[in-house]
Design a protein around this motif. Structure first.
Motif, mmCIF file in Angstrom:
data_model
loop_
_atom_site.group_PDB
_atom_site.id
_atom_site.type_symbol
_atom_site.label_atom_id
_atom_site.label_comp_id
_atom_site.label_asym_id
_atom_site.label_seq_id
_atom_site.Cartn_x
_atom_site.Cartn_y
_atom_site.Cartn_z
ATOM 1 N N LYS A 178 0.852 -1.185 0.000
ATOM 2 C CA LYS A 178 0.000 0.000 0.000
ATOM 3 C C LYS A 178 0.896 1.245 0.000
ATOM 4 O O LYS A 178 1.919 1.239 0.684
ATOM 5 C CB LYS A 178 -0.902 0.001 1.242
ATOM 6 C CG LYS A 178 -1.823 -1.210 1.351
ATOM 7 C CD LYS A 178 -2.566 -1.208 2.692
ATOM 8 C CE LYS A 178 -3.407 -2.463 2.879
ATOM 9 N NZ LYS A 178 -4.103 -2.493 4.180
ATOM 10 N N PRO A 179 0.596 2.275 -0.765
ATOM 11 C CA PRO A 179 -0.673 2.615 -1.427
ATOM 12 C C PRO A 179 -0.867 2.024 -2.827
ATOM 13 O O PRO A 179 -1.835 2.381 -3.501
ATOM 14 C CB PRO A 179 -0.593 4.139 -1.504
ATOM 15 C CG PRO A 179 0.872 4.410 -1.690
ATOM 16 C CD PRO A 179 1.554 3.392 -0.812
ATOM 17 N N ALA A 200 -13.968 -2.244 0.753
ATOM 18 C CA ALA A 200 -12.776 -2.281 1.610
ATOM 19 C C ALA A 200 -13.007 -1.368 2.805
ATOM 20 O O ALA A 200 -13.663 -0.326 2.684
ATOM 21 C CB ALA A 200 -11.539 -1.831 0.840
ATOM 22 N N ILE A 201 -12.466 -1.767 3.950
ATOM 23 C CA ILE A 201 -12.563 -0.946 5.160
ATOM 24 C C ILE A 201 -11.154 -0.668 5.651
ATOM 25 O O ILE A 201 -10.379 -1.595 5.892
ATOM 26 C CB ILE A 201 -13.403 -1.642 6.245
ATOM 27 C CG1 ILE A 201 -14.802 -1.955 5.704
ATOM 28 C CG2 ILE A 201 -13.505 -0.762 7.488
ATOM 29 C CD1 ILE A 201 -15.700 -2.683 6.683
ATOM 30 N N GLY A 218 -3.728 3.030 3.026
ATOM 31 C CA GLY A 218 -4.703 1.964 2.841
ATOM 32 C C GLY A 218 -5.854 2.374 1.948
ATOM 33 O O GLY A 218 -6.238 1.639 1.030
ATOM 34 N N VAL A 219 -6.432 3.563 2.219
ATOM 35 C CA VAL A 219 -7.549 3.992 1.385
ATOM 36 C C VAL A 219 -7.076 4.260 -0.036
ATOM 37 O O VAL A 219 -7.803 3.985 -1.003
ATOM 38 C CB VAL A 219 -8.292 5.217 1.979
ATOM 39 C CG1 VAL A 219 -8.896 4.882 3.329
ATOM 40 C CG2 VAL A 219 -7.393 6.431 2.073
ATOM 41 N N ALA A 220 -5.848 4.755 -0.194
ATOM 42 C CA ALA A 220 -5.313 4.989 -1.535
ATOM 43 C C ALA A 220 -5.180 3.679 -2.297
ATOM 44 O O ALA A 220 -5.495 3.597 -3.492
ATOM 45 C CB ALA A 220 -3.963 5.692 -1.445
ATOM 46 N N THR A 230 -15.012 0.082 -3.612
ATOM 47 C CA THR A 230 -15.705 1.013 -2.725
ATOM 48 C C THR A 230 -15.014 0.986 -1.373
ATOM 49 O O THR A 230 -14.830 -0.079 -0.781
ATOM 50 C CB THR A 230 -17.181 0.635 -2.561
ATOM 51 O OG1 THR A 230 -17.841 0.747 -3.822
ATOM 52 C CG2 THR A 230 -17.866 1.541 -1.536
ATOM 53 N N THR A 231 -14.604 2.155 -0.880
ATOM 54 C CA THR A 231 -13.745 2.210 0.298
ATOM 55 C C THR A 231 -14.397 2.997 1.425
ATOM 56 O O THR A 231 -14.806 4.146 1.243
ATOM 57 C CB THR A 231 -12.392 2.846 -0.056
ATOM 58 O OG1 THR A 231 -11.806 2.117 -1.147
ATOM 59 C CG2 THR A 231 -11.454 2.813 1.139
#
Length: 223
Positions: free
Chosen positions: A145-146, A167-168, A174-176, A184-185
């Protein structure tokens, strides 16, 4: 109601409250080499690939190779956690509901296989069943990640299209990674505030959340 094809969870800071253990281990390493270590330094390493983090320490003056740094930090975090499972609020409950609903679940983390196996066993004991259908560890990825590789690998292991999954995450890297994979995050802030990252569905906590809420998050992200 159409549930997500799969849910992919980050581990540190999302499912378990292990960030304090990571930060303490990193602070000890910095102190040993006389590095002035600040809260900003600690936040910058949240969710990062462990070898990228090791490179950061080397650049700051730590005279160890990257593998040795990673091994030391992981060993200290495992020792700090011991046999406890410091689950984040709502994590166990949501995992249990997803298992009951038959939704495939993957764990996607930058932590190493040694820590993944320890956490997976602890969740299995708490839930009374296997918590994950697939797990992706940081030391098994060419790119961390990213980069999207970890989440694309997780979706592939589950046999689902990334666009149909959720994804959570709790970190910027992580979100990247999840967004770059086309997933969908949902961002759940913990050590850092990911609530304002563009394209992320913000949840203050997992507490009280259900599979139906995950389906709603997909609709929100696509609106």
């Amino acid at each position: 109601m159409t549930l997500p094809a799969a849910v992919l969870f980050d581990m540190d800071g999302t499912l378990i409250d292990s960030e304090p253990a990571w930060m303490a281990a990193e602070a000890r390493l910095a102190a040993e080499f006389g590095i002035d270590w600040t809260a900003a330094d600690a936040a910058a390493l949240v969710g990062i690939d462990l070898w990228d983090g090791a490179a950061h320490f080397i650049a700051r003056g730590v005279t160890m190779d990257a593998d040795a740094i990673v091994e030391r930090l992981v060993d200290e975090v495992i020792a700090d956690l011991g046999d406890t499972l410091p689950a984040r609020p709502g994590a166990l409950e949501l995992l249990r509901q997803l298992r009951d609903a038959g939704v495939p679940v993957a764990l996607v983390t930058m932590s190493t296989r040694a820590l993944v196996d320890r956490v997976e066993a602890a969740f299995a004991a708490a839930l009374g069943s296997t918590p994950f259908d697939a797990t992706v560890a940081g030391d098994e990825c060419d790119e961390g990640k990213p980069h999207p590789e970890p989440y694309l690998r997780g979706a592939a292991l589950l046999g689902v299209d990334a666009a149909d999954a959720v994804a959570i995450e709790d970190s910027f890297t992580g979100v990247a990674s999840a967004l770059a994979a086309g997933i969908t995050t949902i961002g759940v802030p913990h050590a850092v505030d990911v609530s304002r990252v563009p394209g992320v569905v913000h949840w203050p906590t997992l507490a009280g959340r259900t599979p139906a809420d995950l389906a709603a998050a997909i609709r929100e992200a696509r609106a």
